[in-house]
Design a protein around this motif. Structure first.
Motif, PDB file in Angstrom:
ATOM      1  N   ASN A 301       0.818  -1.213   0.000  1.00 28.74           N
ATOM      2  CA  ASN A 301       0.000   0.000   0.000  1.00 28.74           C
ATOM      3  C   ASN A 301       0.859   1.274   0.000  1.00 28.74           C
ATOM      4  OD1 ASN A 301      -2.620  -1.386   0.275  1.00 28.74           O
ATOM      5  ND2 ASN A 301      -1.882  -1.916   2.320  1.00 28.74           N
ATOM      6  N   LYS A 303       2.228   4.539  -1.065  1.00 23.28           N
ATOM      7  CA  LYS A 303       1.685   5.584  -1.934  1.00 23.28           C
ATOM      8  C   LYS A 303       2.678   6.005  -3.010  1.00 23.28           C
ATOM      9  CE  LYS A 303      -0.776   9.993  -1.862  1.00 23.28           C
ATOM     10  NZ  LYS A 303      -0.093  10.466  -3.077  1.00 23.28           N
ATOM     11  N   LYS A 304       3.958   6.037  -2.663  1.00 22.93           N
ATOM     12  CA  LYS A 304       4.972   6.430  -3.644  1.00 22.93           C
ATOM     13  C   LYS A 304       5.020   5.432  -4.801  1.00 22.93           C
ATOM     14  CE  LYS A 304       6.525  10.004  -1.296  1.00 22.93           C
ATOM     15  NZ  LYS A 304       6.370  11.396  -1.769  1.00 22.93           N
ATOM     16  N   LYS A 306       2.588   3.501  -5.669  1.00 16.41           N
ATOM     17  CA  LYS A 306       1.315   3.668  -6.379  1.00 16.41           C
ATOM     18  C   LYS A 306       1.407   4.796  -7.398  1.00 16.41           C
ATOM     19  CE  LYS A 306      -3.632   4.495  -5.525  1.00 16.41           C
ATOM     20  NZ  LYS A 306      -4.658   4.766  -4.485  1.00 16.41           N
ATOM     21  N   ASP A 307       2.035   5.903  -7.025  1.00 18.13           N
ATOM     22  CA  ASP A 307       2.183   7.032  -7.946  1.00 18.13           C
ATOM     23  C   ASP A 307       3.050   6.661  -9.142  1.00 18.13           C
ATOM     24  OD1 ASP A 307       0.640   8.589  -6.280  1.00 18.13           O
ATOM     25  OD2 ASP A 307       2.344   9.543  -5.272  1.00 18.13           O
TER      26      ASP A 307
END
Length: 517
Positions: A301, A303-304, A306-307
């Motif tokens: 999970n 976020k970096k 995911k980006d």
């Protein structure tokens, strides 16, 4: 009386305003001296008072200077002492295991920062459209020409050869890798060479030798490689993001450790012997499994990450639905989490040595039948270095000492294999101020160790004996980042074999055009 303050016994007459003329001002005390005396003399029984001495006022700048100096001294002392005080505090209040995690996390940023700084420089070169320019020069010595003639039984004569030089531009623009080269022999231009690696193939030509070029189609793997390179430059994260990711996952690994023992260890490296705090973390298959799980859970999970996946999906060459790709990514991690199971049993100790400021000066792994370690032990301006691999039937040790004096670093090191010294390395006049910024300016000399020389000379061959006495010298003359300047000289005694000069720098350069192929 207006002068002494004693009563005169009569009322003071009203003071009439005295007109002030230019340059004349009547003193009030002088006016008061004209008051008429009373019938009885007034005796002043008080002793005349001496005026107190006038104290000289200290100049303001002296006081301010003193205050600034005190603050500066206190500030310098605080800056110097703070790392030691902070490290001692955490050493006292934390358990050995938590202190180990604290040290790893504090040092991770510095270690990773050096690598990501280099990455940032490379990405900056790409974004600016700059390229690397390399200047090469090769001079062959007379001794090499003699050896070539001798070992070819006179069939190969290169006495005509004096030198070779080349200028090379290499870069990446518009999704294409390219090289432009110019070759010279004996100070005369020999030929040009151009290379372009594009998504649809590789293009080569030799201007001056031919009016046309060649286009070579890729195989499937080469085409995928070029596409991957193009994608990488498009979605590559910034250096700060990359640093944050690396540090975070190193912390995940540290958090998996559960059993740490703290001791004081006397470390020997070169001529330096120092006592350091040793933290030994017990590692087995369960710890490694926990570390893998921690990393995967964090990554699932992140976020970096995911980006980065989202930016990847937005590329024209990819054209994928982000939600589907991200879901597949998470499902893949879920599958890996289910399969984390190390069948083989093992156990070893991961050791780190730290100084009084909590800085890691060395690390290594210690197991039943061997050890691998690296340490830099600093004592004042003397630095001892040790790198060791010790396993059954094999032992390698690179060890030596360097000293800093007058801003220059000099050191002597040797490489031993199974107890035999095979190589000597000498560092001379390395500029310390440049080395702190990762710029190396100085000399490095390589020569065979005494034992290796003696072994070769036992063969009773004059050429081999000469090679046994050979020395390789790297004269580094670099003065700024993104540049390398080095002369490599290979010689034996007074005989020079060859000298190779290399200079690289970052410049602006155009990509070659190959249209006729």
């Amino acid at each position: 009386c207006n002068k002494c303050g004693c009563k005169t016994g009569v009322e003071e007459p009203a003071v009439t305003e005295v007109p002030v003329t230019e340059n004349v001002v009547e003193d009030a005390c002088d006016t008061a001296s004209n008051v008429p005396e009373t019938s009885e003399d007034v005796v002043n029984t008080e002793m005349p008072q001496e005026e107190p001495p006038v104290k000289k006022k200290k100049k303001l700048w002296v006081v301010l200077t003193a205050v600034v100096l005190i603050i500066a001294l206190l500030g310098t002392g605080f800056v110097f002492a703070f790392p030691y005080v902070s490290n001692t505090f955490w050493d006292v209040v934390l358990s050995d295991t938590d202190y180990f995690k604290h040290v790893i996390k504090n040092n991770a940023s510095g270690y990773i920062g050096d690598a990501t700084d280099e990455y940032a420089q490379l990405m900056d070169i790409y974004k600016k459209g700059d390229v690397y320019q390399s200047d090469l020069s090769l001079n062959i010595g007379d001794k090499t020409k003699e050896l070539v003639s001798e070992y070819s039984y006179g069939s190969l004569n290169i006495d005509w050869f004096k030198n070779f030089s080349a200028k090379v531009y290499a870069g990446y623009k518009d999704g294409k890798l390219f090289e432009r080269m110019t070759y010279n022999v004996n100070d005369k231009k020999f030929t040009d060479y151009n290379l372009i690696m594009a998504s649809d193939g590789m293009y080569i030509d030799f201007p001056g030798l031919s009016d046309g070029g060649v286009r070579i189609e890729y195989d499937e793997n080469s085409e995928i490689m070029m596409q991957a390179l193009d994608i990488f430059y498009e979605v590559a994260p910034d250096a700060d993001v990359l640093k944050e990711l690396f540090v975070r996952y190193i912390n995940c690994l540290a958090d998996s450790v559960t059993d740490v023992e703290k001791t004081t260890k006397q470390v020997h490296a070169g001529d330096v012997t120092k006592k350091y705090t040793q933290l030994s973390a017990a590692v087995d298959e369960d710890i490694v499994e926990a570390a893998i799980v921690n990393v995967l859970v964090e990554a699932r999970n992140d976020k970096k990450i995911k980006d980065i996946i989202e930016d990847f999906c937005k590329l024209d060459v990819v054209d994928e639905d982000f939600n589907e790709v991200y879901e597949q990514y998470q499902l893949g991690i879920d599958d890996m989490l289910e399969d984390v199971d190390l069948d083989e049993e093992f156990a070893f100790y991961f050791n780190i040595w730290i100084n009084g400021k909590g800085e890691i000066v060395g690390m290594g792994a210690e197991f039943d039948n061997g050890e691998i370690c690296y340490v830099n032990a600093l004592d004042g301006k003397t630095l001892g270095t040790l790198f060791k691999i010790s396993i059954p039937e094999f032992d390698l040790k690179f060890e030596g000492t360097g000293k800093l004096a007058s801003g220059k670093f000099n050191g002597d090191y040797n490489l031993n294999v199974t107890g035999v010294r095979v190589l000597n390395v000498k560092l001379s006049d390395f500029d310390y101020s440049l080395a702190k910024d990762g710029i190396y300016n100085g000399k490095v000399e390589f020569a065979l160790g005494k034992a290796a020389k003696q072994s070769l000379k036992l063969m009773n061959d004059s050429t081999i004996s000469m090679l046994a006495d050979a020395k390789i010298t790297l004269d580094l003359k670099t003065t700024k980042k993104n540049m390398t300047v080095v002369d490599i000289d290979v010689s034996s005694g007074n005989d020079n074999f060859f000298t190779l000069g290399i200079k690289t720098d970052v410049v602006k350069a155009d990509m070659p055009k190959i249209s006729n192929y």
